[in-house]
Design an enzyme around this catalytic site. Structure first.
Site, PDB file in Angstrom:
ATOM      1  N   HIS A 115     -81.481   8.879 -11.610  1.00 33.45           N
ATOM      2  CA  HIS A 115     -80.537   8.032 -12.332  1.00 33.45           C
ATOM      3  C   HIS A 115     -79.612   8.853 -13.222  1.00 33.45           C
ATOM      4  O   HIS A 115     -78.487   8.464 -13.481  1.00 33.45           O
ATOM      5  CB  HIS A 115     -81.285   6.957 -13.123  1.00 33.45           C
ATOM      6  CG  HIS A 115     -81.866   5.930 -12.211  1.00 33.45           C
ATOM      7  ND1 HIS A 115     -83.192   5.892 -11.909  1.00 33.45           N
ATOM      8  CD2 HIS A 115     -81.267   4.962 -11.484  1.00 33.45           C
ATOM      9  CE1 HIS A 115     -83.394   4.911 -11.034  1.00 33.45           C
ATOM     10  NE2 HIS A 115     -82.257   4.336 -10.769  1.00 33.45           N
ATOM     11  N   GLU A 166     -85.524  -2.459  -1.284  1.00 36.78           N
ATOM     12  CA  GLU A 166     -85.805  -1.052  -1.617  1.00 36.78           C
ATOM     13  C   GLU A 166     -87.296  -0.757  -1.586  1.00 36.78           C
ATOM     14  O   GLU A 166     -87.724   0.367  -1.833  1.00 36.78           O
ATOM     15  CB  GLU A 166     -85.163  -0.662  -2.952  1.00 36.78           C
ATOM     16  CG  GLU A 166     -85.321  -1.672  -4.057  1.00 36.78           C
ATOM     17  CD  GLU A 166     -84.465  -1.355  -5.282  1.00 36.78           C
ATOM     18  OE1 GLU A 166     -83.876  -0.283  -5.373  1.00 36.78           O
ATOM     19  OE2 GLU A 166     -84.411  -2.222  -6.168  1.00 36.78           O
ATOM     20  N   ASN A 184     -81.816   4.524  -2.104  1.00 36.71           N
ATOM     21  CA  ASN A 184     -82.366   5.577  -2.976  1.00 36.71           C
ATOM     22  C   ASN A 184     -83.862   5.367  -3.172  1.00 36.71           C
ATOM     23  O   ASN A 184     -84.660   6.295  -3.048  1.00 36.71           O
ATOM     24  CB  ASN A 184     -81.703   5.560  -4.358  1.00 36.71           C
ATOM     25  CG  ASN A 184     -80.204   5.652  -4.285  1.00 36.71           C
ATOM     26  OD1 ASN A 184     -79.670   6.108  -3.287  1.00 36.71           O
ATOM     27  ND2 ASN A 184     -79.515   5.224  -5.329  1.00 36.71           N
ATOM     28  N   ASP A 185     -84.224   4.128  -3.484  1.00 30.38           N
ATOM     29  CA  ASP A 185     -85.650   3.851  -3.669  1.00 30.38           C
ATOM     30  C   ASP A 185     -86.355   3.646  -2.337  1.00 30.38           C
ATOM     31  O   ASP A 185     -87.512   4.031  -2.184  1.00 30.38           O
ATOM     32  CB  ASP A 185     -85.829   2.613  -4.563  1.00 30.38           C
ATOM     33  CG  ASP A 185     -85.726   2.979  -6.035  1.00 30.38           C
ATOM     34  OD1 ASP A 185     -86.336   4.000  -6.426  1.00 30.38           O
ATOM     35  OD2 ASP A 185     -85.035   2.288  -6.788  1.00 30.38           O
ATOM     36  N   ARG A 200     -88.115  10.502  -5.846  1.00 33.11           N
ATOM     37  CA  ARG A 200     -86.702  10.856  -5.759  1.00 33.11           C
ATOM     38  C   ARG A 200     -86.277  11.887  -6.797  1.00 33.11           C
ATOM     39  O   ARG A 200     -85.189  12.451  -6.712  1.00 33.11           O
ATOM     40  CB  ARG A 200     -85.828   9.596  -5.836  1.00 33.11           C
ATOM     41  CG  ARG A 200     -85.822   8.889  -7.170  1.00 33.11           C
ATOM     42  CD  ARG A 200     -85.261   7.467  -7.045  1.00 33.11           C
ATOM     43  NE  ARG A 200     -83.895   7.348  -7.524  1.00 33.11           N
ATOM     44  CZ  ARG A 200     -83.233   6.194  -7.623  1.00 33.11           C
ATOM     45  NH1 ARG A 200     -83.785   5.066  -7.247  1.00 33.11           N
ATOM     46  NH2 ARG A 200     -82.008   6.157  -8.069  1.00 33.11           N
ATOM     47  N   CYS A 205     -76.219  -0.310  -0.913  1.00 34.19           N
ATOM     48  CA  CYS A 205     -75.667   0.139  -2.198  1.00 34.19           C
ATOM     49  C   CYS A 205     -76.307   1.433  -2.697  1.00 34.19           C
ATOM     50  O   CYS A 205     -75.998   1.888  -3.788  1.00 34.19           O
ATOM     51  CB  CYS A 205     -75.781  -0.958  -3.252  1.00 34.19           C
ATOM     52  SG  CYS A 205     -77.483  -1.371  -3.659  1.00 34.19           S
TER      53      CYS A 205
HETATM   54  C1  PEP Z   1     -81.288   2.216  -4.911  1.00 37.15           C
HETATM   55  O1  PEP Z   1     -82.485   2.317  -5.174  1.00 37.15           O
HETATM   56  O2  PEP Z   1     -80.773   2.624  -3.845  1.00 37.15           O
HETATM   57  C2  PEP Z   1     -80.369   1.596  -5.888  1.00 37.15           C
HETATM   58  C3  PEP Z   1     -79.112   1.348  -5.591  1.00 37.15           C
HETATM   59  O3  PEP Z   1     -80.852   1.326  -7.137  1.00 37.15           O
HETATM   60  P1  PEP Z   1     -81.046   2.438  -8.289  1.00 37.15           P
HETATM   61  O4  PEP Z   1     -80.469   3.719  -7.775  1.00 37.15           O
HETATM   62  O5  PEP Z   1     -80.381   1.925  -9.490  1.00 37.15           O
HETATM   63  O6  PEP Z   1     -82.539   2.484  -8.406  1.00 37.15           O
HETATM   64 MG    MG Z   2     -83.320   1.222  -6.848  1.00 37.35          MG
END
Ligand code: PEP
Ligand code: MG
Length: 572
Positions: free
Chosen positions: A190, A433, A456-457, A467, A504
């Site tokens: 993040h 996710e 991402n998750d 991650r 996303c």
């Molecule tokens: C993700 O996990 O891909 C996501 C968009 O949420 P964040 O990166 O805020 O966990």
């Molecule tokens: Mg996420």
């Protein structure tokens, strides 16, 4: 002597600056005894340093304006309070007077003593104050050596540290830091996401950074390649200037795509929505012609502060995003605190054994019903000003969505009874996710109006690969057959049920990954606005029908090399 240190580029752009090394053990001061005749001198040194730290913070506070003043101000006020804390100050005086310790060592002893007290506290909020105490002690320590901790010194500097927390990045930028280099961390953390949002070049995983960079070294940081040059040569400096020129030229070229449609070569329009954390992101998204905000991460409203934002403050923030997009839909994600987005309000638990598998996302919201209701009310009220969608993070099971729907229904009725305008339709979507949600998406698609895949998750949970852990090397990667298979399942199910699916995660903003997502049938991308023109250019160069036709081959790839081989055949 010139040195080249490898790392991973996590936020693009180049910077030239002076290193400011933040050693994780900066207060490992050796034991230092003084004679009785030196006590008064040492006390005076300490008090001068404390006064200087106080003035420094006051000055910094008065130099901040606008949103930064609000965000960073609270943080500084708390530090000012700590600086006046009798527990801290009297303890220090005593250590010097009675213990006959030098001021530096007294500072370390007092820090360790208070750290033990903080550690033993049951209250998660109070335990989280330890970071603040370390900041304050660091400031006093810097002034003992006649060095402003940051206020005056950080302009034009590059922070070199073990890690950087999402909550401190905005403050660092306000203080003039031009780039950050960390010895650990990953480009998907993040902090990295926030650095991109702030346009602050960031290199992570530069494992030799702390051992091979000293305070004051000149550095060139390349947030694209991940390279850090220490003590650059004349040639490096020339290259750096050339890179700045190239970047400006590339930007001019991309700027020609502003206002142009995101249309594939065979004439299919693709929607590019924006991921946004700040008002600047929203303004940029609007200016670049984003189809809407696909992911508004609300947790950044909860970081860097000590009290929860109330309903009115949240409402005004969400309403301004909605107004800022002039009628284009805004997808507001409910609070996704927890794991590495630990807050200062004490809401997110600290010290969980497995925070990524712990109380985060919708689980945290459901565990704090009142906080959740406050946020949902603020979002529903904002829907009176333009199209709003609610997105629920970290959904694992159907029951969670049933519960959120119930709340939305109850709160909508309540708000309308109270005379508030709530849109007739506030679509609700789920973030995909967690692998369980991806595999069983069919079982709850009836409960949602749309889906948004957070790769991402999803990658981290699918591969059981943190991650943020650079020790895992290449394991954490979206180029995995298991991820592609799940993406295919989710996109297919969405199509079958007529529900929009967006991706996303960071993969959606990577122009090099566009052929994969187009081949799997993705029509809605959500990405940070800074990547939007580059992605538009890439999409305009691809033939969607041809990519769709080769999806079968892509899904047969058995490993990363197979996926890369497929991708190579599609490069423009
Ligand atoms: C993700 O996990 O891909 C996501 C968009 O949420 P964040 O990166 O805020 O966990
Ligand atoms: Mg996420």
């Amino acid at each position: 002597m010139r040195r080249l240190l490898p790392g991973h580029g996590a936020s693009r752009g180049s910077a030239l600056g002076r290193a400011r090394v933040r050693n994780p053990h900066a207060l490992q001061v050796a034991e230092q005894r003084i004679r009785s005749s030196e006590v008064e001198h040492e006390l005076a040194r300490l008090h001068t340093a404390v006064d200087a730290a106080r003035t420094e913070m006051h000055d910094l506070r008065t130099r901040l304006h606008g949103a930064l003043a609000r965000e960073v101000g609270e943080f500084l006020e708390l530090h000012a309070l700590l600086l006046d804390d009798p527990e801290l100050l009297q303890g220090l005086d005593e250590l010097i007077r009675k213990g006959r310790y030098g001021a530096d060592y007294a500072l370390r002893l007092q820090r360790d003593r208070l750290a033990a007290v903080f550690e033993g506290m049951d209250d998660a909020y109070l335990r989280s104050r330890m970071d603040d105490l370390d900041h304050v002690i660091g400031r006093i320590h810097a002034h003992l050596h006649n060095r402003a901790a940051d206020a005056e010194g950080l302009a034009g500097e590059i922070l070199v540290a073990e890690t950087v927390a999402p909550s401190e990045l905005a403050q660092l930028q306000a203080q003039g830091v031009v780039a950050v280099v960390t010895s650990t961390g990953s480009a998907l953390s993040h902090s990295a996401i926030l650095a991109r949002s702030l346009h602050m070049p960031l290199v992570v995983g530069a494992s030799q950074a702390l051992s091979r960079i000293s305070d004051g070294d000149a550095l060139i940081v390349d947030g694209d390649s991940g390279q850090v040059v220490v003590d650059p040569s004349a040639r490096d400096l020339r290259h750096y200037r050339q890179r700045l020129k190239d970047a400006a030229r590339e930007q001019r070229e991309l700027d020609r795509l502003r206002g142009k449609p995101t249309r594939t070569r065979d004439g299919v329009d693709i929607a590019l929505h924006a991921n946004a954390e700040s008002r600047t992101d929203v303004a940029q998204a609007h200016a670049l012609g984003a189809a809407g905000i696909g992911l508004y991460r609300t947790e950044f409203l909860f970081l860097q502060r000590n009290a929860l934002p109330d309903e009115d403050e949240q409402f005004r923030t969400y309403r301004d995003v909605v107004l800022g997009m002039s009628g284009r839909p805004v997808t507001i994600r409910t609070l996704d605190l927890g794991a590495d987005k630990a807050d200062r309000t004490g809401l997110a638990l600290r010290g969980e054994d497995n925070p990524a598998l712990g109380l985060r996302g919708v689980r945290l919201s459901l565990a704090h019903g009142e906080v959740f209701d406050t946020q949902l009310r603020a979002i529903l009220r904002a829907s009176g000003y333009g199209p709003v969608r609610v997105l629920v993070p970290m959904v694992a099971v159907r029951e969670e969505l049933l519960e959120v729907r119930k709340r939305l229904k109850r709160l909508t009725a309540q708000l309308r009874r109270g005379g508030h305008e709530v849109a007739a339709e506030v679509p609700m979507g789920a973030m995909i996710e967690v692998p369980a949600a991806a595999i069983c998406v069919e079982h709850f698609i009836d409960l949602v109006d749309f889906l948004s895949v957070g790769t991402n998750d999803l990658v981290q949970y699918l591969l059981a690969a943190d991650r943020n852990n650079d020790a895992l090397g290449e394991l954490y990667s979206p180029l995995r057959p298991a991820l592609l298979r799940l993406l295919d399942t989710v996109l297919r199910t969405g199509r079958e049920h007529g529900k929009q699916v967006t991706v996303c995660g960071e993969i959606a903003g990577d122009a090099a990954m566009a052929p994969i997502l187009l081949a799997l049938g993705l029509e809605h991308f959500s990405l940070h606005p800074s990547n939007m023109l580059e992605l538009r250019r890439a999409i305009r160069g691809h033939d969607r029908a041809a990519l769709l036709a080769s999806a079968g081959k892509l899904l047969k790839a058995r490993d990363r090399a197979g996926i890369e081989h497929w991708l190579k055949g599609k490069s423009q």
